[in-house]
Design a protein around this motif. Structure first.
Motif, PDB file in Angstrom:
ATOM      1  N   UNK A   1      33.729  12.688 -11.924  1.00 13.52           N
ATOM      2  CA  UNK A   1      35.032  12.203 -12.404  1.00 13.52           C
ATOM      3  C   UNK A   1      34.853  11.254 -13.590  1.00 13.52           C
ATOM      4  N   UNK A   2      35.816  11.249 -14.487  1.00 10.63           N
ATOM      5  CA  UNK A   2      35.715  10.343 -15.635  1.00 10.63           C
ATOM      6  C   UNK A   2      35.979   8.908 -15.183  1.00 10.63           C
ATOM      7  N   UNK A   3      35.480   7.925 -15.941  1.00  8.83           N
ATOM      8  CA  UNK A   3      35.757   6.519 -15.614  1.00  8.83           C
ATOM      9  C   UNK A   3      37.261   6.274 -15.787  1.00  8.83           C
ATOM     10  N   UNK A   4      37.842   6.910 -16.793  1.00  5.37           N
ATOM     11  CA  UNK A   4      39.283   6.751 -17.014  1.00  5.37           C
ATOM     12  C   UNK A   4      40.056   7.217 -15.781  1.00  5.37           C
ATOM     13  N   UNK A   5      39.658   8.379 -15.267  1.00  8.84           N
ATOM     14  CA  UNK A   5      40.309   8.920 -14.069  1.00  8.84           C
ATOM     15  C   UNK A   5      40.131   7.980 -12.887  1.00  8.84           C
ATOM     16  N   UNK A   6      38.940   7.425 -12.747  1.00  4.62           N
ATOM     17  CA  UNK A   6      38.648   6.505 -11.639  1.00  4.62           C
ATOM     18  C   UNK A   6      39.534   5.265 -11.719  1.00  4.62           C
ATOM     19  N   UNK A   7      39.620   4.696 -12.922  1.00  4.35           N
ATOM     20  CA  UNK A   7      40.409   3.472 -13.105  1.00  4.35           C
ATOM     21  C   UNK A   7      41.894   3.743 -12.834  1.00  4.35           C
ATOM     22  N   UNK A   8      42.353   4.918 -13.235  1.00  5.98           N
ATOM     23  CA  UNK A   8      43.780   5.208 -13.084  1.00  5.98           C
ATOM     24  C   UNK A   8      44.161   5.648 -11.671  1.00  5.98           C
ATOM     25  N   UNK A   9      43.183   6.152 -10.911  1.00  3.63           N
ATOM     26  CA  UNK A   9      43.527   6.654  -9.584  1.00  3.63           C
ATOM     27  C   UNK A   9      43.463   5.565  -8.515  1.00  3.63           C
ATOM     28  N   UNK A  10      42.900   4.403  -8.846  1.00  5.72           N
ATOM     29  CA  UNK A  10      42.717   3.338  -7.866  1.00  5.72           C
ATOM     30  C   UNK A  10      43.207   2.028  -8.435  1.00  5.72           C
ATOM     31  N   UNK A  11      43.621   1.127  -7.554  1.00 10.99           N
ATOM     32  CA  UNK A  11      43.765  -0.232  -8.066  1.00 10.99           C
ATOM     33  C   UNK A  11      42.435  -0.915  -7.742  1.00 10.99           C
ATOM     34  N   UNK A  12      41.482  -0.741  -8.661  1.00 10.53           N
ATOM     35  CA  UNK A  12      40.107  -1.179  -8.421  1.00 10.53           C
ATOM     36  C   UNK A  12      39.997  -2.699  -8.463  1.00 10.53           C
ATOM     37  N   UNK A  13      39.416  -3.294  -7.433  1.00  9.80           N
ATOM     38  CA  UNK A  13      39.129  -4.727  -7.532  1.00  9.80           C
ATOM     39  C   UNK A  13      37.625  -4.938  -7.701  1.00  9.80           C
ATOM     40  N   UNK A  14      36.847  -3.921  -7.360  1.00  7.41           N
ATOM     41  CA  UNK A  14      35.415  -3.999  -7.645  1.00  7.41           C
ATOM     42  C   UNK A  14      34.974  -2.595  -8.057  1.00  7.41           C
ATOM     43  N   UNK A  15      33.753  -2.479  -8.567  1.00  2.10           N
ATOM     44  CA  UNK A  15      33.337  -1.155  -9.042  1.00  2.10           C
ATOM     45  C   UNK A  15      32.550  -0.416  -7.956  1.00  2.10           C
ATOM     46  N   UNK A  16      32.652   0.909  -7.912  1.00  2.00           N
ATOM     47  CA  UNK A  16      31.844   1.675  -6.960  1.00  2.00           C
ATOM     48  C   UNK A  16      30.354   1.394  -7.206  1.00  2.00           C
ATOM     49  N   UNK A  17      29.557   1.409  -6.121  1.00  4.68           N
ATOM     50  CA  UNK A  17      28.151   0.964  -6.237  1.00  4.68           C
ATOM     51  C   UNK A  17      27.345   1.806  -7.226  1.00  4.68           C
ATOM     52  N   UNK A  18      27.741   3.073  -7.405  1.00  6.28           N
ATOM     53  CA  UNK A  18      26.919   3.884  -8.327  1.00  6.28           C
ATOM     54  C   UNK A  18      27.042   3.440  -9.792  1.00  6.28           C
ATOM     55  N   UNK A  19      27.996   2.562 -10.077  1.00  6.39           N
ATOM     56  CA  UNK A  19      28.110   2.033 -11.450  1.00  6.39           C
ATOM     57  C   UNK A  19      27.397   0.689 -11.633  1.00  6.39           C
ATOM     58  N   UNK A  20      26.818   0.152 -10.535  1.00  7.35           N
ATOM     59  CA  UNK A  20      26.151  -1.137 -10.656  1.00  7.35           C
ATOM     60  C   UNK A  20      24.768  -0.922 -11.275  1.00  7.35           C
ATOM     61  N   UNK A  21      24.550  -1.542 -12.426  1.00 10.06           N
ATOM     62  CA  UNK A  21      23.250  -1.404 -13.091  1.00 10.06           C
ATOM     63  C   UNK A  21      22.349  -2.531 -12.618  1.00 10.06           C
ATOM     64  N   UNK A  22      21.113  -2.206 -12.226  1.00 12.66           N
ATOM     65  CA  UNK A  22      20.221  -3.264 -11.760  1.00 12.66           C
ATOM     66  C   UNK A  22      20.019  -4.317 -12.849  1.00 12.66           C
ATOM     67  N   UNK A  23      20.132  -5.612 -12.508  1.00 13.16           N
ATOM     68  CA  UNK A  23      19.960  -6.630 -13.537  1.00 13.16           C
ATOM     69  C   UNK A  23      18.519  -6.680 -14.028  1.00 13.16           C
ATOM     70  N   UNK A  24      18.348  -6.997 -15.294  1.00 14.15           N
ATOM     71  CA  UNK A  24      16.997  -7.102 -15.862  1.00 14.15           C
ATOM     72  C   UNK A  24      16.668  -8.599 -15.899  1.00 14.15           C
TER      73      UNK A  24
END
Ligand SMILES: O=C(O)CCC(=O)C(=O)O
Ligand SMILES: [Fe+2]
Length: 339
Positions: A1-24
């Motif tokens: 799914x596109x990020x645009x679709x994700x943002x529009x289909x949910x009232x997101x208060x946090x991001x799904x874990x698969x979008x969390x980039x490990x901190x460097x």
């Protein structure tokens, strides 16, 4: 799914874990905002006054050597045209998911491709980015929808190619070779131009996600513009420098093929795109490279005993395939052909 679709289909208060980039770990310490990125005046680079032209050429060479990045002002591409490009591209992303499906493309070299992240098939975490990528030269390709978009993109690409052709002459002069040197060696007349729109919707946890990870671009030069929202950072002297371009300027970076051609004298700049939680950021890049069948080798003029060839020759097409089929990371693609 596109990020645009994700943002529009949910009232997101946090991001799904698969979008969390490990901190460097070393990342948090090295932001700098008071470093001055060089600005080049295009009208001086192309001036009839030899002194003005030679000073601008010198600055261009220094910027390519020390930064691999600079702003370009007075380039003759109007703000109105850039605004039209943003409006047109935005309307592409506003098509329904169903309509956009037609333009997804199947293989990496398809001339029209839209999608999400960079290459979700090989990525551990996804990037907060949707994109549209078009091969626009030597043959022009663009989606047939929405009406009018193709014409706007074609006109813009033509202008950015004209600017790039002049810049490449300046780069040749700055290297102390004849001004058509890169044009001839890289077959610029039949050169590859890729048009990329990066669409970064607002992100509820911008500190956890990335728009694009640290990477370098393929090609000789990339011309980038953005819709008034900052987010690009360039790596310079071991620090991440946030990029705040002057109005109506191009942000320009040297690509891997500039580094290969100049045998490392001009390095491709590592950069990344951050996201924000306020509004959709759109950036539009045109990457300019040699023709697909050109084998790019370090230029014999820049090979000396002290500087033996540092990269293996490989066709531009094979390099593109290599980059597109692997996770995007720093200089990992260039490292594969380093001698
Ligand atoms: O969005 C940006 O500022 C950077 C985009 C970028 O690096 C790219 O398209 O290669
Ligand atoms: Fe890039």
């Amino acid at each position: 799914m596109s990020v645009k679709g994700l943002v529009e289909s949910n009232s997101l208060s946090s991001i799904p874990s698969k979008y969390v980039c490990p901190p460097i770990p070393e990342d948090s310490v090295c932001y700098e905002s008071d470093i001055v990125i060089p600005t080049i005046d295009f009208s001086k680079l192309t001036s009839c006054d030899p002194r003005e032209r030679s000073e601008a050429t010198q600055l261009l060479g220094d910027s390519c050597r020390d930064w691999g990045f600079f702003f370009l002002i007075n380039h003759g591409v109007s703000e109105a045209m850039m605004d039209e490009v943003f409006r047109g591209c935005e309307s592409f992303f506003n098509l329904t998911e169903e309509e956009k499906k037609e333009f997804e493309g199947r293989s990496l070299m398809d001339p029209i491709r839209c999608g999400t992240s960079f290459n979700p098939d090989v990525e551990k975490s996804l990037f907060w980015r949707d994109y549209l990528k078009l091969l626009v030269h030597p043959r022009f390709h663009a989606p047939s929808k929405p009406p009018g978009l193709s014409e706007i993109i074609e006109e813009y690409c033509k202008k950015s190619r004209q600017v790039t052709e002049e810049l490449l002459k300046g780069v040749s002069r700055s290297l102390g070779v004849e001004e058509n040197y890169i044009h001839e060696k890289m077959n610029v007349r039949l050169g590859t131009q890729v048009f990329v729109v990066n669409y970064y919707p607002p992100c509820p946890s911008p500190e956890l996600a990335k728009g694009l990870p640290e990477h370098t671009d393929h090609g000789l030069l990339t011309l980038l513009i953005q819709n008034d929202l900052d987010g690009l950072q360039v790596h310079h002297d071991g620090k991440w420098v946030p990029v705040c371009p002057p109005p109506n300027s191009f942000m320009i970076n040297t690509g891997d093929h500039m580094e290969i051609l100049t045998n490392g004298k001009y390095k491709s700049v590592v950069h990344r795109a951050m996201v924000n939680n306020r509004a959709t950021r759109i950036s539009v890049g045109t990457a300019h490279g040699p023709s697909l069948d050109t084998v790019v080798n370090p230029s014999s003029e820049l090979i000396t005993e002290a500087h033996p060839p540092a990269y293996r020759g490989i066709t531009y097409k094979d390099y593109l395939l290599l980059q597109q089929s692997n996770p995007l990371h720093a200089k990992s693609c260039l490292d594969r052909i380093r001698i």
